[in-house]
Design an enzyme around this catalytic site. Structure first.
Site, short mmCIF file in Angstrom:
data_model
loop_
_atom_site.label_atom_id
_atom_site.label_comp_id
_atom_site.label_asym_id
_atom_site.label_seq_id
_atom_site.Cartn_x
_atom_site.Cartn_y
_atom_site.Cartn_z
N HIS A 1 0.57 -0.83 -0.28
CA HIS A 1 -0.01 -0.10 0.03
C HIS A 1 0.85 0.85 -0.43
CE1 HIS A 1 -4.30 1.55 0.63
NE2 HIS A 1 -3.63 2.67 0.62
N HIS B 1 -10.31 0.32 -2.10
CA HIS B 1 -9.93 0.87 -0.67
C HIS B 1 -11.56 0.79 0.24
CE1 HIS B 1 -6.19 3.24 -2.01
NE2 HIS B 1 -6.20 4.05 -1.27
N GLU C 1 -11.51 2.72 6.13
CA GLU C 1 -10.96 3.93 6.69
C GLU C 1 -12.08 4.47 7.19
OE1 GLU C 1 -6.66 5.73 6.76
OE2 GLU C 1 -7.76 5.66 4.80
N ASP D 1 1.39 3.84 3.43
CA ASP D 1 0.10 5.04 1.79
C ASP D 1 0.80 5.80 1.66
OD1 ASP D 1 -1.92 5.48 1.33
OD2 ASP D 1 -2.83 6.17 3.53
N ASP D 2 1.20 7.16 1.70
CA ASP D 2 1.52 8.57 1.38
C ASP D 2 2.68 9.03 2.37
OD1 ASP D 2 -0.34 9.05 -1.00
OD2 ASP D 2 -1.73 9.45 0.39
#
Length: 346
Positions: A17, A203, A206, A284-285
């Site tokens: 991810h 996704h 979340e 993630d980011d």
């Protein structure tokens, strides 16, 4: 005397991810902005890490900054650089297999279209595999903010480059704010991808809770869920996830940054492990949220108290949930066992 614990960066693992633009090094963003004469928002210039409210205002701020960073990626060299640097950073943290998510739509205008954009990324993934020590495959991800017909176009493109090894497309995802769009309207795109042998990795779970996980299971037939962490809020939904063999790509640092949980200690990682869920930790980011992959494992050790055996279980689970070829999985799992032996001698 306290025992010396082995660095989590030496634990072999898979990374499932990681977003294309969000993988960028802060220094690389600064250089690309200067190259293209783009003025960055202060948050990006000073590399202030995000801590947002869990509502649409918080998401809007995140998206605005993400878009500002993405606007600095404007040619083939930029795109190649992102893939190769992400693989270098992953390799340094023990990642031996990376599935990087990219939506080629945003980069297509700069390089001549969707197909050239994807081919640039795939070629860079092959180069990174040969040079970094981390094998790289690609997940093509559609955006919930665009029309489902756009997702079908991307699914067909992904299907053309479907494969089983590094430098190929191995999955199809659906990203962006999961509170937007109708999940069921993307079912046809995922059907196209599944028919091509691609993993379904949308996704879900979340920003929305277990009811959206259930809807995603019903309509998109996922192999993995991007995040999926809030399935822990409903034992019946979590049991359904586990019984279906759906893996969860849990990204604790981004959960906290987006305000889903107030602290890392509140991320229900131990509950998911205890329930028997298949997990793969992800970054993630990191451009916006800060911690990269190894930091997620370090938090599992320091915050949630996982033993080395627990960390090995997480690493093995990430490898098993990946779309790496069987021989690669076998080799990586052997590396995890070797790490186990090494830790016993520390």
């Amino acid at each position: 005397m306290q025992p010396v614990l082995p660095p989590v960066s030496t634990l072999p693992k898979a990374h499932l991810h990681l977003h294309f633009t969000g993988s960028m090094r802060p220094a690389t963003l600064q250089e690309m902005a200067a190259k293209h004469r783009i003025r960055l928002p202060e948050t990006l210039r000073e590399h202030h890490l995000l801590r947002l409210t869990p509502d649409e205002r918080g998401w809007f701020r995140f998206q605005r900054l993400y878009d500002a960073a993405r606007a600095c990626v404007r040619d083939a060299d930029d795109m190649r650089r992102l893939v190769i640097e992400a693989a270098q950073d992953d390799a340094a943290e023990g990642s031996r297999w990376l599935e990087m998510q990219v939506d080629p739509t945003s980069y297509a205008p700069h390089v001549g279209g969707l197909t050239p954009a994807l081919e640039i990324v795939l070629d860079a993934a092959r180069e990174a595999t040969e040079t970094t020590g981390c094998q790289v495959a690609i997940v093509v991800a559609a955006s919930r903010m665009r029309h489902p017909l756009d997702a079908r176009t991307l699914a067909r493109l992904a299907a053309r480059y479907a494969g089983e090894g590094p430098g190929t497309v191995v999955g199809f995802g659906l990203s962006n704010d999961e509170r937007r769009g109708d999940t069921e309207e993307f079912a046809q795109a995922f059907r196209i991808a599944r028919n091509a042998g691609l993993a379904s990795v949308p996704h879900s779970g979340e920003l929305r809770g277990p009811e959206h996980v259930q809807l995603t299971l019903d309509t998109l037939q996922p192999d993995r869920l991007g995040h999926g962490v809030r399935s822990a809020e409903n034992p019946e939904v979590l049991d359904r996830v586990i019984q279906a063999g759906v893996a969860l790509e849990v990204c604790p640092a981004s959960n906290v940054a987006l305000g889903v949980y107030p602290t890392l200690a509140d991320v229900p990682l131990p509950a998911l492990i205890e329930a028997g869920a298949r997990l793969a930790l992800g970054a993630d980011d990191p451009l916006l949220f800060g911690p990269r992959l190894a930091a997620q494992y370090q938090a599992a050790r320091d915050v949630h108290g996982l033993s080395d055996a627990g960390l090995r279980h997480l690493a093995a689970s990430s490898i098993e949930a990946s779309r790496a070829p069987d021989d690669v999985k076998k080799s990586l799992l052997a590396e995890v066992e070797a790490w186990a032996g090494a830790t016993e001698n520390v």
